[in-house]
Write a protein that holds these residues in place. Structure first.
Motif, PDB file in Angstrom:
ATOM      1  N   HIS A  64      95.402 -63.206 -49.771  1.00 47.81           N
ATOM      2  CA  HIS A  64      96.873 -63.642 -50.385  1.00 47.81           C
ATOM      3  C   HIS A  64      96.973 -64.207 -51.592  1.00 47.81           C
ATOM      4  CE1 HIS A  64      98.017 -63.724 -46.186  1.00 47.81           C
ATOM      5  NE2 HIS A  64      96.816 -64.321 -45.828  1.00 47.81           N
ATOM      6  N   TRP A  65      96.097 -63.357 -52.536  1.00 45.94           N
ATOM      7  CA  TRP A  65      96.185 -63.727 -53.912  1.00 45.94           C
ATOM      8  C   TRP A  65      97.302 -62.966 -54.708  1.00 45.94           C
ATOM      9  CZ3 TRP A  65      90.101 -62.231 -54.742  1.00 45.94           C
ATOM     10  CH2 TRP A  65      89.459 -63.310 -54.156  1.00 45.94           C
ATOM     11  N   ALA A  66      97.983 -62.035 -53.901  1.00 50.01           N
ATOM     12  CA  ALA A  66      99.311 -61.549 -54.487  1.00 50.01           C
ATOM     13  C   ALA A  66      99.922 -61.046 -53.353  1.00 50.01           C
ATOM     14  CB  ALA A  66      98.816 -60.214 -55.444  1.00 50.01           C
ATOM     15  N   GLU A  67     101.265 -60.533 -53.704  1.00 48.67           N
ATOM     16  CA  GLU A  67     102.185 -59.904 -52.525  1.00 48.67           C
ATOM     17  C   GLU A  67     102.091 -58.533 -52.778  1.00 48.67           C
ATOM     18  OE1 GLU A  67     103.929 -61.744 -50.492  1.00 48.67           O
ATOM     19  OE2 GLU A  67     103.273 -63.603 -51.308  1.00 48.67           O
ATOM     20  N   GLU A  68     102.404 -57.668 -51.846  1.00 48.00           N
ATOM     21  CA  GLU A  68     102.144 -56.303 -51.875  1.00 48.00           C
ATOM     22  C   GLU A  68     103.147 -55.695 -53.102  1.00 48.00           C
ATOM     23  OE1 GLU A  68     102.704 -52.391 -49.234  1.00 48.00           O
ATOM     24  OE2 GLU A  68     103.194 -54.379 -48.166  1.00 48.00           O
ATOM     25  N   GLU A  69     104.300 -56.258 -53.362  1.00 45.67           N
ATOM     26  CA  GLU A  69     105.007 -55.711 -54.452  1.00 45.67           C
ATOM     27  C   GLU A  69     104.454 -55.874 -56.121  1.00 45.67           C
ATOM     28  OE1 GLU A  69     109.241 -56.582 -56.407  1.00 45.67           O
ATOM     29  OE2 GLU A  69     109.426 -55.922 -54.432  1.00 45.67           O
ATOM     30  N   GLU A  70     103.882 -57.095 -55.959  1.00 47.82           N
ATOM     31  CA  GLU A  70     102.948 -57.620 -57.276  1.00 47.82           C
ATOM     32  C   GLU A  70     101.836 -56.679 -57.370  1.00 47.82           C
ATOM     33  OE1 GLU A  70     101.437 -61.960 -58.920  1.00 47.82           O
ATOM     34  OE2 GLU A  70     101.601 -61.424 -56.887  1.00 47.82           O
ATOM     35  N   LEU A  71     101.253 -56.319 -56.254  1.00 43.15           N
ATOM     36  CA  LEU A  71      99.753 -55.629 -56.224  1.00 43.15           C
ATOM     37  C   LEU A  71     100.337 -54.206 -57.011  1.00 43.15           C
ATOM     38  CD1 LEU A  71      96.831 -54.934 -55.848  1.00 43.15           C
ATOM     39  CD2 LEU A  71      97.569 -54.521 -53.430  1.00 43.15           C
ATOM     40  N   LEU A  72     101.422 -53.644 -56.343  1.00 43.11           N
ATOM     41  CA  LEU A  72     101.865 -52.159 -56.716  1.00 43.11           C
ATOM     42  C   LEU A  72     102.293 -52.363 -58.174  1.00 43.11           C
ATOM     43  CD1 LEU A  72     103.982 -51.190 -53.649  1.00 43.11           C
ATOM     44  CD2 LEU A  72     101.771 -50.412 -54.556  1.00 43.11           C
ATOM     45  N   ASP A  73     102.966 -53.664 -58.833  1.00 45.24           N
ATOM     46  CA  ASP A  73     103.060 -53.652 -60.286  1.00 45.24           C
ATOM     47  C   ASP A  73     101.956 -53.717 -60.906  1.00 45.24           C
ATOM     48  OD1 ASP A  73     105.960 -53.713 -59.531  1.00 45.24           O
ATOM     49  OD2 ASP A  73     106.067 -56.016 -59.715  1.00 45.24           O
ATOM     50  N   TYR A  74     100.704 -54.377 -60.513  1.00 44.82           N
ATOM     51  CA  TYR A  74      99.541 -54.404 -61.240  1.00 44.82           C
ATOM     52  C   TYR A  74      99.169 -52.961 -61.269  1.00 44.82           C
ATOM     53  CZ  TYR A  74      99.162 -59.390 -61.025  1.00 44.82           C
ATOM     54  OH  TYR A  74      99.476 -60.928 -61.146  1.00 44.82           O
ATOM     55  N   TYR A  75      99.355 -52.005 -60.111  1.00 48.35           N
ATOM     56  CA  TYR A  75      98.572 -50.850 -60.074  1.00 48.35           C
ATOM     57  C   TYR A  75      99.665 -49.914 -61.049  1.00 48.35           C
ATOM     58  CZ  TYR A  75      96.842 -46.509 -58.065  1.00 48.35           C
ATOM     59  OH  TYR A  75      96.266 -45.419 -57.619  1.00 48.35           O
ATOM     60  N   ILE A 129      91.863 -47.644 -63.439  1.00 46.84           N
ATOM     61  CA  ILE A 129      92.921 -48.047 -62.620  1.00 46.84           C
ATOM     62  C   ILE A 129      92.697 -49.437 -62.008  1.00 46.84           C
ATOM     63  CG2 ILE A 129      95.190 -48.023 -61.120  1.00 46.84           C
ATOM     64  CD1 ILE A 129      94.883 -44.951 -61.905  1.00 46.84           C
ATOM     65  N   ALA A 130      91.333 -49.055 -61.101  1.00 49.52           N
ATOM     66  CA  ALA A 130      91.198 -50.455 -60.160  1.00 49.52           C
ATOM     67  C   ALA A 130      90.630 -51.385 -60.869  1.00 49.52           C
ATOM     68  CB  ALA A 130      90.033 -49.542 -59.102  1.00 49.52           C
ATOM     69  N   VAL A 131      89.862 -51.024 -62.023  1.00 50.62           N
ATOM     70  CA  VAL A 131      89.122 -52.161 -62.839  1.00 50.62           C
ATOM     71  C   VAL A 131      90.428 -52.930 -63.709  1.00 50.62           C
ATOM     72  CG1 VAL A 131      87.725 -52.787 -64.959  1.00 50.62           C
ATOM     73  CG2 VAL A 131      87.073 -51.066 -63.204  1.00 50.62           C
ATOM     74  N   ASN A 132      91.111 -52.384 -63.996  1.00 51.52           N
ATOM     75  CA  ASN A 132      92.368 -52.865 -64.595  1.00 51.52           C
ATOM     76  C   ASN A 132      93.218 -53.846 -63.675  1.00 51.52           C
ATOM     77  OD1 ASN A 132      92.208 -51.527 -66.907  1.00 51.52           O
ATOM     78  ND2 ASN A 132      93.643 -49.958 -66.719  1.00 51.52           N
TER      79      ASN A 132
END
Length: 180
Positions: free
Chosen positions: A38-49, A59-62
């Motif tokens: 629970h360190w991020a929401e799914e939408e937030e993870l997609l934004d980071y991605y 990408i994964a390191v970023n």
């Protein structure tokens, strides 16, 4: 400190258990980061991605760096990044040890020597192709020859030579001496 090690361990698992690049890591990132920690929401993870795809690097390191930074600032980004790259470093180091043993075999050593020659030929082909497209007149040829001489025969850092050549190109272009 505990959360820093949790960041490292989580990204170590992701980095060590997924293969094939950023897209293949997305389901594991979602499971570990969104559902489990629970360190991020799914939408937030997609934004980071998405941002990770637009920035230089893996990408994964970023994404690991972004999430670590969000959790614990710069030190969190460092621990997350180290966690993501550690498995690869360990695997490559282990393979390097095994590779040395294989290179002792004369057949494999000769095969690697042949591969090196082909790689040199491919690099030379790239240089020649780029030269044909970029050396358009005597001035650009002079910049090229001078750059090669500086790289080969002087201890000047290569980055500085690239900057100098780029500066020369801008100056010559602005004076109307070369065309792009």
């Amino acid at each position: 400190m505990k959360e820093l090690w949790e960041l490292y361990a989580a990204f170590f698992r992701i980095g060590g258990l997924t293969f094939g690049g950023g897209l293949t890591m997305l389901p594991m990132l979602k499971h570990e980061i969104v559902e489990k920690k629970h360190w991020a929401e799914e939408e937030e993870l997609l934004d980071y991605y998405a941002v990770g795809q637009c920035t230089p690097g893996i990408i994964a390191v970023n994404v690991a760096t972004f999430i670590g930074y969000k959790r614990k600032g710069v030190i969190g980004g460092i621990f997350s990044t180290l966690g993501m790259i550690s498995p690869s470093l360990l695997i490559v180091s282990a393979l390097a040890l095994v590779l040395e043993q294989f290179l002792a075999n004369s057949t494999i050593a000769h095969a690697v020597g042949g591969i090196k020659v082909i790689v040199c030929a491919l690099m030379l082909n790239t240089v020649v192709t780029m030269a044909k497209k970029t050396i358009k007149d005597k001035l650009t040829a002079a910049v090229c020859v001078l750059s090669v001489l500086l790289v080969v025969f002087t201890p000047i850092p290569k980055v500085l030579i690239v900057i100098l050549a780029g500066t020369a190109g801008v100056i010559l272009y602005r004076k109307g001496r070369v065309q792009v």
